[in-house]
Design a protein around this motif. Structure first.
Motif, PDB file in Angstrom:
ATOM      1  N   ALA A   9       1.056  -1.093   0.273  1.00 25.81           N
ATOM      2  CA  ALA A   9      -0.106   0.238   0.140  1.00 25.81           C
ATOM      3  C   ALA A   9       0.286   1.465  -0.010  1.00 25.81           C
ATOM      4  O   ALA A   9       0.484   2.313  -0.614  1.00 25.81           O
ATOM      5  CB  ALA A   9      -1.305   0.039   1.474  1.00 25.81           C
ATOM      6  N   GLY A  10       1.929   1.068   1.263  1.00 28.69           N
ATOM      7  CA  GLY A  10       2.666   2.250   1.155  1.00 28.69           C
ATOM      8  C   GLY A  10       3.688   2.756  -0.019  1.00 28.69           C
ATOM      9  O   GLY A  10       3.623   3.951  -1.082  1.00 28.69           O
ATOM     10  N   LEU A  11       4.214   1.438  -0.919  1.00 29.37           N
ATOM     11  CA  LEU A  11       5.003   1.671  -2.347  1.00 29.37           C
ATOM     12  C   LEU A  11       3.533   2.154  -3.778  1.00 29.37           C
ATOM     13  O   LEU A  11       3.548   2.789  -4.652  1.00 29.37           O
ATOM     14  CB  LEU A  11       4.818   0.151  -2.360  1.00 29.37           C
ATOM     15  CG  LEU A  11       7.006  -0.229  -2.229  1.00 29.37           C
ATOM     16  CD1 LEU A  11       7.001  -1.488  -2.005  1.00 29.37           C
ATOM     17  CD2 LEU A  11       7.703   1.266  -1.833  1.00 29.37           C
ATOM     18  N   ALA A  58      -1.107   1.056  11.215  1.00 30.55           N
ATOM     19  CA  ALA A  58      -0.613   1.014   9.848  1.00 30.55           C
ATOM     20  C   ALA A  58      -0.713   2.311   9.317  1.00 30.55           C
ATOM     21  O   ALA A  58      -0.658   2.607   8.501  1.00 30.55           O
ATOM     22  CB  ALA A  58      -2.196   0.412   9.818  1.00 30.55           C
ATOM     23  N   TYR A  59      -1.606   3.362   9.477  1.00 28.35           N
ATOM     24  CA  TYR A  59      -1.631   4.524   8.662  1.00 28.35           C
ATOM     25  C   TYR A  59      -0.019   5.024   8.811  1.00 28.35           C
ATOM     26  O   TYR A  59      -0.096   5.847   7.971  1.00 28.35           O
ATOM     27  CB  TYR A  59      -2.304   5.587   9.730  1.00 28.35           C
ATOM     28  CG  TYR A  59      -2.795   7.118   8.833  1.00 28.35           C
ATOM     29  CD1 TYR A  59      -3.526   7.264   7.405  1.00 28.35           C
ATOM     30  CD2 TYR A  59      -2.396   8.037   9.787  1.00 28.35           C
ATOM     31  CE1 TYR A  59      -3.352   7.914   6.879  1.00 28.35           C
ATOM     32  CE2 TYR A  59      -2.612   9.117   8.523  1.00 28.35           C
ATOM     33  CZ  TYR A  59      -2.935   9.332   7.687  1.00 28.35           C
ATOM     34  OH  TYR A  59      -2.726  10.511   6.951  1.00 28.35           O
ATOM     35  N   ALA A  60       0.282   5.130   9.968  1.00 26.44           N
ATOM     36  CA  ALA A  60       1.712   5.973  10.428  1.00 26.44           C
ATOM     37  C   ALA A  60       2.918   5.320   9.667  1.00 26.44           C
ATOM     38  O   ALA A  60       3.439   6.122   8.937  1.00 26.44           O
ATOM     39  CB  ALA A  60       2.497   5.850  11.929  1.00 26.44           C
ATOM     40  N   ILE A  61       3.217   3.896   9.565  1.00 27.46           N
ATOM     41  CA  ILE A  61       4.135   3.051   8.303  1.00 27.46           C
ATOM     42  C   ILE A  61       3.135   3.191   6.677  1.00 27.46           C
ATOM     43  O   ILE A  61       4.193   4.427   6.166  1.00 27.46           O
ATOM     44  CB  ILE A  61       3.943   2.140   8.300  1.00 27.46           C
ATOM     45  CG1 ILE A  61       4.237   1.597  10.145  1.00 27.46           C
ATOM     46  CG2 ILE A  61       3.882   1.258   7.532  1.00 27.46           C
ATOM     47  CD1 ILE A  61       4.399   0.154  10.719  1.00 27.46           C
ATOM     48  N   GLY A  66       4.623   6.483   2.167  1.00 29.28           N
ATOM     49  CA  GLY A  66       4.674   6.995   0.763  1.00 29.28           C
ATOM     50  C   GLY A  66       5.143   8.636   1.102  1.00 29.28           C
ATOM     51  O   GLY A  66       6.437   9.124  -0.320  1.00 29.28           O
ATOM     52  N   ALA A  67       5.719   9.308   2.291  1.00 26.12           N
ATOM     53  CA  ALA A  67       6.490  10.410   2.389  1.00 26.12           C
ATOM     54  C   ALA A  67       7.943  10.293   1.705  1.00 26.12           C
ATOM     55  O   ALA A  67       8.372  10.666   1.103  1.00 26.12           O
ATOM     56  CB  ALA A  67       6.180  11.842   3.507  1.00 26.12           C
TER      57      ALA A  67
END
Length: 104
Positions: A9-11, A58-61, A66-67
């Motif tokens: 998801a982050g990628l 989850a949101y922090a990771i 993403g950032a």
């Protein structure tokens, strides 16, 4: 599986940020569809991960990946500054996300 989903998801979030840059350069249907696909996949994968991982972690990771990914992509692909301080702060973002997992 949830952690792999969260990383993916982050990628996808990073890919979405990169497609924003592409959309600014090429205003066409393909760029727009890539943007929707990347962010859509990111949200779907995040929602799945949040069924198993606490929301705050989850949101922090997810935002950290993403950032950091967006900043690294800017440095490697778009010629943005590679100053050591930028790299240090990216590492701090990632370290904070890992720290949240460790104290979960």
């Amino acid at each position: 599986m949830a952690w792999l989903s969260l990383i993916a998801a982050g990628l996808c979030e990073t890919a979405g940020v990169m497609t924003i840059s592409r959309l600014n350069q090429q205003r066409d249907a393909r760029s727009f569809l890539l943007l929707l696909g990347a962010f859509g996949a990111s949200f779907i994968l995040l929602a799945y991960a949040m069924a198993f991982i606490p929301m705050s972690t989850a949101y922090a990771i997810w935002t950290g990946i993403g950032a950091s990914g967006g900043a690294l992509a800017g440095m490697w692909l778009y010629g943005e500054s590679k100053d050591w301080r930028r790299v240090l702060f990216i590492l701090m973002i990632l370290g904070a996300a890992v720290g949240l997992k460790l104290v979960e």
